[in-house]
Design an enzyme around this catalytic site. Sequence first.
Site, PDB file in Angstrom:
ATOM      1  N   LYS A 107      -9.251  -6.573  -7.677  1.00  0.00           N
ATOM      2  CA  LYS A 107      -9.716  -5.583  -6.700  1.00  0.00           C
ATOM      3  C   LYS A 107     -11.165  -5.884  -6.351  1.00  0.00           C
ATOM      4  O   LYS A 107     -12.034  -5.954  -7.230  1.00  0.00           O
ATOM      5  CB  LYS A 107      -9.574  -4.184  -7.320  1.00  0.00           C
ATOM      6  CG  LYS A 107      -9.263  -3.098  -6.325  1.00  0.00           C
ATOM      7  CD  LYS A 107      -8.859  -1.826  -7.050  1.00  0.00           C
ATOM      8  CE  LYS A 107      -8.722  -0.687  -6.073  1.00  0.00           C
ATOM      9  NZ  LYS A 107      -8.520   0.586  -6.761  1.00  0.00           N
TER      10      LYS A 107
HETATM   11  O1  G3P Z   1      -8.137   3.953  -6.718  1.00  0.00           O
HETATM   12  C1  G3P Z   1      -8.660   4.175  -5.453  1.00  0.00           C
HETATM   13  C2  G3P Z   1      -8.442   5.534  -4.847  1.00  0.00           C
HETATM   14  O2  G3P Z   1      -7.084   5.859  -4.871  1.00  0.00           O
HETATM   15  C3  G3P Z   1      -9.348   6.611  -5.339  1.00  0.00           C
HETATM   16  O3  G3P Z   1      -8.929   7.890  -4.985  1.00  0.00           O
HETATM   17  O4  G3P Z   1      -9.035  10.341  -5.247  1.00  0.00           O
HETATM   18  O5  G3P Z   1     -10.916   8.934  -6.134  1.00  0.00           O
HETATM   19  O6  G3P Z   1     -10.588   9.236  -3.681  1.00  0.00           O
HETATM   20  P1  G3P Z   1      -9.930   9.158  -5.018  1.00  0.00           P
END
Ligand code: G3P
Length: 214
Positions: free
Chosen positions: A83
């Site tokens: 990533k």
């Molecule tokens: O892993 C990346 C993403 O899904 C993060 O989500 O909820 O922290 O905006 P969030």
Amino acid sequence: MKIFIDSADIAEIKDAVAMGCIDGVTTNPSLIAKTGRSLEKVIRDICEVVDGPISAEVLATDAEGIVREGKILAAIHPNIVVKVPLIAEGIRAVRTLSSAGINTNVTLCFSAPQALLAAKAGATYISPFLGRIDDIGGDGLELISQIVTIYNNYGYETEVLAASIRHPVHLLRCAEMGADVATIPYKVILQLLKHPLTDLGLAQFLEDAKKIPG
Ligand code: G3P
């Protein structure tokens, strides 16, 4: 549509995998930090329980460092997807990693032009963060739609991995628009299953079953 779980919690991941609907896993440094364990240990454990793409994020922000870390992560297991943040140095590193046969997930995508450049660099996945766009009053789903359209227009093979999904309607709309993958927190996976009419109907069936003779 592929469903990934967005988590670094092994118990959650095991539980979701047992449901039989998980195709892969995404993690990020914030999720890994919550476990209190090292990134390598967490990623190795996830590789033991999931047979599918597992995204592990680099911490370097220069192309050389990203490639170096990416190669170390990729050596952990063949299912590792490196990533990489969507910055100029990241895009440069994606080109090198993909030429070396290493799968990449370009993360922190907040615009369609960013996604176009990630595809041109040879990213395996692009991760638009739709929930975080909604959080600041934008339209995250519109971004998914734009990226799906652009990738289809030109036949890019980069898969659209809808990330930062906050609720079932996000998933529903992403599926309608043709996003290749959605990565979903465990809590939302459980919400996807829930319907009050299912619970009411089951309770009624079980009650009526008591009246069946024999
Ligand atoms: O892993 C990346 C993403 O899904 C993060 O989500 O909820 O922290 O905006 P969030």
